[in-house]
Enzyme design. Structure first.
Site, PDB file in Angstrom:
ATOM      1  CD  GLU A   1     -22.841   9.102 -45.006  1.00  0.00           C
ATOM      2  OE1 GLU A   1     -23.231   8.900 -43.827  1.00  0.00           O
ATOM      3  OE2 GLU A   1     -23.030   8.298 -45.927  1.00  0.00           O
TER       4      GLU A   1
ATOM      5  CD  GLU B   1     -25.817   6.975 -49.896  1.00  0.00           C
ATOM      6  OE1 GLU B   1     -24.612   6.782 -50.156  1.00  0.00           O
ATOM      7  OE2 GLU B   1     -26.373   8.076 -50.059  1.00  0.00           O
TER       8      GLU B   1
END
Ligand code: 1HE
Length: 261
Positions: free
Chosen positions: A135, A115
């Site tokens: 995740e 990210e």
């Protein structure tokens, strides 16, 4: 590592016009805790104030292992939401700021590390680089802007695959997917990123600002609105003294041509 005894997690150095910002927590694979993001934010602001471009890199074996999972596991719900919003704030300063940011990647670029890299204008990966979005395996979700920025780089289908199945993409695959701009040999990412930063630093400041700020916004608009905004930004850019000088230089044969080699 800069410091007078107190542990710091982010290094900062000016090299000419370029700011070098390093994640310096290699013993935790540069995992991003609250302290790391706050230090990082200060360095991003400093670079924006004094540099013409910046390079982000990680010390040690890996670029970044993402969110600090130990700290995260102890956070109440609201703190977790606010933490994510803070990452959004800090990364937006890079994505839609005033100077280009270039990520120099190696080793693991995982979760929040990806990210962070996706908030830069360009990504250079060396041959050791791999990308993961674990995740799903960790029972969490992206929270550092990935659902917008990574999705826009590689598409919903590939991102869904990475998150659902834990699929890992190596540098060359990620380049084909659009998540990486340049792949270089092992150990050469930082040098290449600095060279690219130096090139971007020679552009007109207004053009760099327009590229960074208009393109992602136009991406969010309808085609009609996007084209209208493009005309307005284009006219503004042309009116800057820098554009006038540069256009004249070309017409007087004092500027470089666009050549393949
Ligand atoms: C960490 C973290 C971390 C390492 N938070 N402490 N990110 C992940 O799910 C990635 C988790 N990390 C890994 O898969 C591996 O650590 C790596 C592949 C990145 C590196 O492996 P390796 O063998 O080089 O190192 P290691 O032995 O696993 O880790 C070294 C130390 O770093 C160890 O601590 P130690 O006290 O036992 O020495 C690890 O616990 C620690 N460490 N990664 C905390 N991430 C805003 S939302 C974003 C959502 C996400 O980012 S999700 C993805 C999270």
């Amino acid at each position: 590592m800069a410091g007078s005894g107190e542990k710091t997690f982010v290094s900062y150095e000016m090299r000419g016009d370029i700011a070098l910002i390093g994640l310096t927590r290699p013993e935790k694979r540069n995992a991003i805790s609250d302290a790391v993001i706050e230090e990082f934010a200060l360095k991003v602001d400093r670079a924006t104030a004094e540099a013409k471009a910046a390079v982000i890199f990680g010390e040690g074996l890996h670029f970044c292992a993402g969110l600090d999972l130990l700290e995260h596991s102890e956070k109440p719900l609201l703190e977790s939401v606010l933490g994510s919003r803070r990452w959004h704030e800090v990364f937006a300063r890079m994505e839609r700021g005033r100077i280009p940011f270039i990520a120099a990647l190696h080793g693991a670029v995982v979760g929040g590390g990806f990210e962070l890299a996706s908030s830069c204008q360009l990504r250079v990966a060396d041959a050791t680089t791999y990308f993961g979005l674990p995740e799903g395996q960790r029972g969490i979700f992206v929270g550092g802007g990935g659902s917008v920025r990574i999705e826009r780089l590689i598409g919903t289908s590939r991102m869904t695959d990475m998150m659902l199945t834990g699929r890992v993409a190596k540098a060359e695959e990620m380049e084909r997917w659009g998540g990486v701009n340049y792949v270089v040999e092992a150990g050469a990412a930082l040098e290449k990123a600095i060279a690219l930063a130096e090139v971007t630093a020679t552009n007109s400041e207004f053009s760099n600002y327009a590229i960074m700020n208009a393109l992602p916004r136009i991406r969010d608009m309808s085609s009609e609105d996007g084209l209208f905004v493009e005309s307005a930004v284009s006219a503004l850019a042309s009116m800057t003294p820098e554009a006038q000088d540069r256009l004249r230089a070309f017409l007087e044969k004092r500027a470089g041509k666009v050549l393949a080699d």
